[in-house]
Structure formats: C-alpha cells, structure tokens
Design an enzyme around this catalytic site. Structure first.
Site, PDB file in Angstrom:
ATOM      1  N   LYS A  48       1.492  15.120  -1.127  1.00 54.66           N
ATOM      2  CA  LYS A  48       1.568  15.064   0.446  1.00 54.66           C
ATOM      3  C   LYS A  48       1.379  16.514   0.944  1.00 54.66           C
ATOM      4  O   LYS A  48       1.198  16.621   2.308  1.00 54.66           O
ATOM      5  CB  LYS A  48       3.025  14.506   0.704  1.00 54.66           C
ATOM      6  CG  LYS A  48       3.260  12.986   0.550  1.00 54.66           C
ATOM      7  CD  LYS A  48       2.221  12.268   1.326  1.00 54.66           C
ATOM      8  CE  LYS A  48       2.218  10.803   0.875  1.00 54.66           C
ATOM      9  NZ  LYS A  48       1.282   9.854   1.591  1.00 54.66           N
TER      10      LYS A  48
HETATM   11  N1  PMP Z   1       4.170   7.970  -4.342  1.00 59.77           N
HETATM   12  C1  PMP Z   1       5.247   8.522  -3.374  1.00 59.77           C
HETATM   13  C2  PMP Z   1       6.497   9.046  -4.051  1.00 59.77           C
HETATM   14  C3  PMP Z   1       4.919   8.513  -2.151  1.00 59.77           C
HETATM   15  O1  PMP Z   1       5.761   9.140  -1.318  1.00 59.77           O
HETATM   16  C4  PMP Z   1       3.749   8.165  -1.741  1.00 59.77           C
HETATM   17  C5  PMP Z   1       3.511   7.955  -0.401  1.00 59.77           C
HETATM   18  N2  PMP Z   1       4.120   7.066   0.624  1.00 59.77           N
HETATM   19  C6  PMP Z   1       2.938   7.292  -2.592  1.00 59.77           C
HETATM   20  C7  PMP Z   1       3.230   7.442  -3.768  1.00 59.77           C
HETATM   21  C8  PMP Z   1       1.589   6.899  -1.916  1.00 59.77           C
HETATM   22  O2  PMP Z   1       0.626   7.712  -1.541  1.00 59.77           O
HETATM   23  P1  PMP Z   1      -0.266   7.165  -0.288  1.00 59.77           P
HETATM   24  O3  PMP Z   1       0.646   7.143   0.821  1.00 59.77           O
HETATM   25  O4  PMP Z   1      -1.216   8.374  -0.187  1.00 59.77           O
HETATM   26  O5  PMP Z   1      -1.070   5.655  -0.450  1.00 59.77           O
END
Ligand code: PMP
Length: 344
Positions: A48
């Site tokens: 992130k």
């Molecule tokens: N794993 C974790 C720990 C996350 O916080 C997120 C984000 N919500 C994701 C995977 C998935 O990533 P994305 O939001 O880019 O699909």
C-alpha cells in the site's frame, strides 16, 4: 540523493523495488519455479506504500494538494499506515475514519504516525451518517484543501501498480513469467500488474485469490452481483462485499477461493519454512498456489510469481497468536498444532 550508496533524502525513496525471493521448501516437488514478490520490504511494510505515494504525488502534480492540506481515507489497515507515513514526510495532515472493530493496537499504530483517527460504530449501515464512509465523506466536504483517497474507486490505485510493481516483476523475471497469483481486495494490485504484464506478453496467466464469503469470484464468472455469496470471514484485505471499480475483471483469467483456516496455517508455515515473516493474505496467496498445483495448473519450466502483500508483525494478535488460532477452532483436528513455550 545517493541511492547507490544506500543514502536517501527521506524514507519515501525506499518505496518499491521490492525483492523477488525464490520459494524453496514451500514448493518442494511442485512443477515449475516459484517466486514471491515480498512487499513487506517497503518501508511501511506493505504494497500500500506504492498507492499512497502515487495517489498523493498525482494530486500534487494536478495542483489539488498543496502544503498543509489534508488527506482523508477510510481504513485502519495497511493503506491507512502508508498514507500516514507519506503525509508525515510531505507535511500533510492525515485523517483516517476507522471502524470500532479496529483493534486498539492498530489505532495506536496510526496515531504513532501522526494520523488523526475517527472511530466510527461498526454496526451501522454504510449509508448511516455515523458510518466510516459517511464520516470520511463529510470531513472531506467540510475540510478545505482536502483529498479523499477512496482506494476501492480510484483508478490511480491500479495505475500505481501498472507503473511500478508490473515493470519490476517483468524485469526481475527477465520476461519469463508465466503465471501471476495475487490477492484481490480493491483489485488494484492484480489489475495494475496484469495490465502491464499482458501488454508485454498476452500469454501470462493472471489468477486472483478470493475469500469464501466474498462476491469477487462469482462476479468474475457471471458479471452479476450475488448477495448470497456474502457472509462473514476472517481474512482482512482479501475479497469484498461490493464490486470495486479499481478491479479490471477482464484482465484476470480466473479466481481461486481459499479458506480462513488453511490460509492462516499457510502464513505460519511460510514463516517457519522460508524464514519470511508474512501476513495473513500471503498465506492466502500461497494456499491458492498450492490448490492450483494440485489441479495441475503448472508444468516444468513455468515461472510463477506470487504476491506477498504485507508483514507478519501486523498479525501478532491474530494468525501468530496461538490463543487466537485456538479460539477460531483452527487447532481442532490439527496436524500442525502449536509448539508450546517452555517455561523454566
Ligand atoms: N493483502 C492485504 C493485507 C491487504 O491489505 C490488501 C488490500 N486490501 C490486499 C492484500 C489486496 O490488495 P488490493 O487491494 O490491491 O487488491
């Protein structure tokens, strides 16, 4: 800036360029070669960081964010931490509206990074004026010089991964990647990487990981929103009860569903066998990889990349707590029970 000597102007210059690490013991006997893109190596310990930096710098470029302005988002998770980190370095105020379900530890972590936190009741509908969505929207309206990140409905989320994570993987695999396996929450990670990889080679197979209790897999197959798919589950950050516009479903070849229990055990196993201390969704992604292997998805010569989104330290009171595992019933009928601490 002297990056060659590992000297940096600030911590944000360390975002991205995360390593690809070969999985050895976890994939013993599997056909193909398997590599993890370990996003915990970002300074905020998750993927992130990339979207927080990209979205904020795009707003600066467009002139809608000026020194001293405010950045608003609705998350107690990784995105909140990354936005708080970028805000501190760049001199913005950061407001995070979080659910009352968030643990005190998480709230303290965000406050440690200078964020102002609004805790909103968890048991109200999304359109209730007290819900964290509505509180964030209201604060955005009321605060002059503010932007609302809104990661589920922001195309720049996908774009961040199209511009950084995708090209990194292509380069790190010397263009030999055959499969990408990635968890889907907002869908920004998988869609952004998929867009870049498929532009280089249409044949790269992109496989999304979804949770039981989430609508994404069914939506991908039918393009219909099926409420019956939705029920509570434990993995955070994976799957969703709505359809995010940050996901490009056309770029994803298929979805695999994984269970809370198997994903939790898998995260613990990655730590114990590869020495990589990873979060719950890394366990989910690895579980998907294992299921795909069992279905005969891979053949000798394949080069498979799996995304490990964040660090295990965020889950000390969950997946890495024996008590939590026991409370969930995850040690019932157990082969892999916890090794007990020896007290002297
Ligand atoms: N794993 C974790 C720990 C996350 O916080 C997120 C984000 N919500 C994701 C995977 C998935 O990533 P994305 O939001 O880019 O699909």
């Amino acid at each position: 800036m002297k990056k060659d000597r590992q000297v940096f102007d600030n911590v944000l210059q360390l975002i991205g360029k995360t390593p690809l690490i070969k999985l050895n013991k976890m994939t013993e006997g599997f056909k193909g070669e398997f590599y993890a893109k370990v996003e915990a190596f970002n300074p905020g310990h998750s993927s992130k960081d990339r979207i927080a930096l990209h979205i904020i710098e795009e707003a600066e470029r467009k002139g809608i964010l000026n020194p001293g302005d405010t950045i608003i988002e609705t998350t107690s998770g990784n995105t909140g931490f990354s936005i708080a980190m970028v805000s501190i370095v760049k001199g913005y105020k950061c407001i995070l509206a979080v659910s009352s379900k968030s643990s005190p530890d998480k709230i303290d972590m965000l406050r440690s990074m200078g964020a102002q936190v609004y805790v909103c009741p968890a048991n109200v509908k999304a359109d209730d004026s007290r819900s964290y969505y509505e509180v964030a929207k209201r604060l955005h309206k009321e605060t002059e010089g503010s932007i609302y990140i809104n990661q589920y409905f922001n195309d720049l989320n996908l774009d961040a991964h199209y511009q950084s994570t995708g090209p990194e993987i292509w380069e790190q695999t010397e263009g030999k990647i055959t499969h990408l396996i990635a968890c889907s929450g907002t869908g920004g990670t998988i869609s952004g990487i998929a867009k870049y990889l498929k532009e280089q080679n249409q044949e790269v197979k992109v496989i999304g990981v979804d949770a039981y209790g989430s609508v994404l897999k069914k939506y991908h197959e039918t393009r219909e929103f099926d409420e019956k798919e939705i029920y509570p589950y434990r993995i955070e950050g994976l799957g969703k009860n709505l359809i995010p516009t940050a996901t490009n479903f056309d770029l994803i070849d298929k979805f695999v569903k994984v269970s809370d229990e198997e994903s939790a055990h898998m995260a613990r196993k990655i730590s114990k066998t590869e020495g990589l201390f990873v979060g719950y969704t890394s366990g989910a992604a690895m579980q998907a990889l294992k299921q795909l292997e069992e279905e005969g998805e891979f053949k000798a010569g394949d080069r498979v990349v799996v995304i490990f989104p964040d660090h295990g330290s965020r889950y000390m009171s969950k997946v890495y707590s024996d008590k939590w595992m026991e409370d969930q019933g995850f040690f019932d009928n157990e082969k892999i029970s916890a090794e007990k601490i020896q007290y002297i």
